[in-house]
Design a protein around this motif. Structure first.
Motif, mmCIF file in Angstrom:
data_model
loop_
_atom_site.group_PDB
_atom_site.id
_atom_site.type_symbol
_atom_site.label_atom_id
_atom_site.label_comp_id
_atom_site.label_asym_id
_atom_site.label_seq_id
_atom_site.Cartn_x
_atom_site.Cartn_y
_atom_site.Cartn_z
ATOM 1 N N UNK A 1 0.838 -1.218 0.000
ATOM 2 C CA UNK A 1 0.000 0.000 0.000
ATOM 3 C C UNK A 1 0.871 1.265 0.000
ATOM 4 N N UNK A 2 2.189 1.080 0.280
ATOM 5 C CA UNK A 2 3.077 2.253 0.216
ATOM 6 C C UNK A 2 4.371 1.892 -0.530
ATOM 7 N N UNK A 3 5.146 2.923 -0.898
ATOM 8 C CA UNK A 3 6.335 2.705 -1.733
ATOM 9 C C UNK A 3 7.335 1.766 -1.051
ATOM 10 N N UNK A 4 7.973 0.937 -1.873
ATOM 11 C CA UNK A 4 8.905 -0.033 -1.296
ATOM 12 C C UNK A 4 10.129 -0.234 -2.192
ATOM 13 N N UNK A 5 11.205 -0.666 -1.533
ATOM 14 C CA UNK A 5 12.397 -1.053 -2.288
ATOM 15 C C UNK A 5 12.407 -2.581 -2.361
ATOM 16 N N UNK A 6 12.531 -3.093 -3.568
ATOM 17 C CA UNK A 6 12.573 -4.551 -3.749
ATOM 18 C C UNK A 6 14.009 -4.938 -4.084
ATOM 19 N N UNK A 7 14.517 -5.916 -3.338
ATOM 20 C CA UNK A 7 15.913 -6.311 -3.532
ATOM 21 C C UNK A 7 15.972 -7.741 -4.053
ATOM 22 N N UNK A 8 16.538 -7.917 -5.232
ATOM 23 C CA UNK A 8 16.753 -9.281 -5.757
ATOM 24 C C UNK A 8 17.957 -9.867 -5.029
ATOM 25 N N UNK A 9 17.709 -10.841 -4.181
ATOM 26 C CA UNK A 9 18.808 -11.534 -3.498
ATOM 27 C C UNK A 9 19.061 -12.872 -4.196
ATOM 28 N N UNK A 10 17.988 -13.455 -4.714
ATOM 29 C CA UNK A 10 18.147 -14.697 -5.479
ATOM 30 C C UNK A 10 19.068 -14.450 -6.669
ATOM 31 N N UNK A 11 19.689 -15.517 -7.155
ATOM 32 C CA UNK A 11 20.505 -15.424 -8.373
ATOM 33 C C UNK A 11 19.580 -15.509 -9.578
ATOM 34 N N UNK A 12 19.653 -14.504 -10.448
ATOM 35 C CA UNK A 12 18.671 -14.408 -11.529
ATOM 36 C C UNK A 12 19.336 -14.185 -12.873
ATOM 37 N N UNK A 13 18.660 -14.585 -13.939
ATOM 38 C CA UNK A 13 19.186 -14.293 -15.270
ATOM 39 C C UNK A 13 19.275 -12.782 -15.465
ATOM 40 N N UNK A 14 20.273 -12.366 -16.247
ATOM 41 C CA UNK A 14 20.415 -10.937 -16.475
ATOM 42 C C UNK A 14 19.156 -10.423 -17.171
#
Ligand code: NAD
Ligand code: UGA
Length: 464
Positions: free
Chosen positions: A123-136
């Motif tokens: 419901x409010x602004x958030x920072x999302x952090x990719x910690x998993x290893x992901x394809x570029x």
């Protein structure tokens, strides 16, 4: 932006230890780790801290200190998302087992589910952090999902890959060679989000070890780092086979080569093959990405690292059969170590699984001992391969509670994990209780050839 509440989706080998260390180092932050796996969360909350689901030296002490103070484990994913200013996504990203990219691409199903759940709940602004290893370029897909909620909530997406190794997770988290943060460096909001994450790590990591890059460099650096590390293991393993043919000793070669400061001494230990949840999956993922861009030479180059690793596991197992007069049918073989390396209870892609499967094809009777792996895990690992029926596996494979018990009356022993306690075994007594000739196959170069041969073993190792 002031961060007070952190949430991490995924309470696994990365999410658990990483958040425990953040909570320990930043007592002013509230850290909630959530997971859909109820059993896992219950284990993280077990009053006896020795029962937490992940074995890592030093981890239970940290959990004991922080749990209930500013570190919480829960299955209530929605509430944790709602409360959080910053959300780490640390869910599994295994190799796809179906459809397009089967056996190569990363399965991003769980990542996408997280993004959709965040989009729905926030419901409010958030920072999302990719910690998993992901394809570029995964961050682009996440952004697409998060930016289309229509409720006006704004998200910043950061890439913050994790470089810890299992067995030394706490040490690696406390003193990382570097922390890598990728973000939108071209906008003030992007920079502010990156600064917020930098300031969390800066509580204990020197600023010069915190690296900021654009998102794509960060995502690709993680795959590259694992590919380079695995490549070193496959390179020295390739040499180990040549050493066996020529009278060279792979440890001596590794030392001579590693003393060149341009090469460096680490990650040059010949073995029965690398295991673990990531090297193989991340290289396959890299190969797949290269192929999708039509970069076939790049793809082939990296695929060879996996081909060499499969060869190393297979030739180790084949050598056992060949040495035992070309048959192991009905023979007892003791497997010492099931984890993919010492000081972890993780068995994903462990060489022990593949060596055992090979020996089961030859109708051997297997006795397994590992100090930290539970019997059910051993059976689950073998059943997952679908090469033998569950009944056959349970009939032919016994998991026992000591190395001595595994080796009693055995025709041969294979050391497949480098647990310290295997060095300290009373090998003379082990030898006396075995059938003769007593064969010992050291897949980890843990034991001293001369000492073992003097006891009476027929001794085989990798690389000399
Ligand atoms: P893991 O399987 O141990 O843990 C992942 C957890 O995520 C599981 O407990 C699962 O139940 C949970 N999960 C999945 N989907 C969920 C959802 N929608 N909501 C809530 N929980 C959910 O995996 P891991 O070893 O911790 O690895 C996680 C990621 O970190 C992977 O991308 C891996 O490549 C990367 N990584 C792993 C290591 C390592 O040493 N294991 C090191 C660096 C990076
Ligand atoms: C590896 C990387 O080292 C981490 O930096 C990375 O974060 C992680 O993968 C990941 O992305 O999951 P991990 O797999 O936990 O960590 O453990 P490693 O110490 O790298 O060992 C991997 C495998 O290689 C083990 O089976 C180990 O026995 C084998 N190995 C390692 C060798 O055979 N020889 C060596 O010299 C080093």
């Amino acid at each position: 932006m002031k961060i007070k509440n952190i949430c991490c989706i995924g309470a696994g080998y990365v999410g658990g230890p990483t958040m425990a260390v953040i909570a320990q180092k930043c007592p002013n932050l509230d850290v909630t780790v959530v997971d859909i796996n109820e059993k896992r969360i219950a284990a993280w909350n077990d009053p006896d801290v020795e029962n937490i689901p992940i074995y890592e030296p030093g981890l239970s002490e940290i959990v004991k200190e922080a749990r209930g103070r500013n570190l919480f484990f829960s299955t209530d994913v929605d509430t944790a998302i709602d409360k959080a200013d910053m959300i780490f996504i640390s869910v599994n990203t295994p190799t796809k087992t179906y459809g397009i990219g089967k056996g190569m691409a990363a399965d991003l199903k769980w990542i996408e589910l997280c993004a959709r759940q965040i989009a729905e709940v926030a419901k409010n602004d958030k920072i999302i952090v990719e910690k998993s290893t992901l394809p570029v370029r995964t961050a682009a897909a996440l952004k697409d999902i998060l930016d289309n909620t229509g409720n006006g909530v704004k998200f910043q997406i950061l890439s913050n890959p994790e470089f810890l190794a299992e067995g030394t997770a706490v040490e690696d988290l406390e003193k990382p060679d570097r922390v890598l943060i990728g973000g939108d460096i071209d906008t003030p909001e992007g920079k502010e989000a990156m600064e917020a994450l930098v300031s969390i790590y800066a509580s204990w990591v020197p600023k010069e070890n915190i690296l900021t890059t654009n998102v794509w460099s960060s995502e690709l650096s993680k795959l590259t780092a694992n590919a380079f590390l695995a490549q070193r293991v496959s390179s020295i393993n390739a040499m180990s086979e040549l050493c066996e043919k020529t009278g060279a000793d792979v440890n001596e070669v590794a030392k001579a080569v590693g003393m060149d400061s341009r090469v460096g001494p680490k990650f040059l230990k010949a073995s029965v093959g690398f295991g673990g949840s990531c090297f193989q999956k991340d290289i396959l993922n890299l190969v797949y990405i290269a192929k999708t861009f039509g970069l076939n030479e790049v793809a082939d180059y990296w695929e060879q690292v996996i081909i060499m690793n499969d060869h190393q596991k297979r030739r180790f197992a084949a050598n056992i059969v060949k040495t035992l007069y070309n048959t192991v049918s009905g023979k007892k073989i003791a497997i010492l170590g099931w984890a993919f390396k010492k000081d972890t209870n993780d068995t994903r892609e462990s060489a022990a699984i593949y060596v055992t499967d090979y020996l089961l094809n030859e109708q051997a009777e297997i006795l397994v001992y590992d100090p930290k792996v539970k019997p059910e895990q051993v059976y689950a690992d073998l059943e997952y391969l679908c090469t033998h029926s569950n009944e056959e596996i349970r009939e032919r494979v016994k998991v026992v509670t000591s190395a001595e018990e595994a080796c009693k009356d055995a025709h041969a022993i294979a050391v497949l994990t480098e647990w310290d306690e295997f060095k300290e075994l009373d090998w003379k007594e082990v030898y006396e209780n075995m059938l003769k000739p007593a064969f010992l196959f050291d897949g980890r170069r843990l034991l001293n050839r001369k000492v073992m041969e003097n006891i009476g073993f027929e001794f085989y190792t990798i690389g000399n």
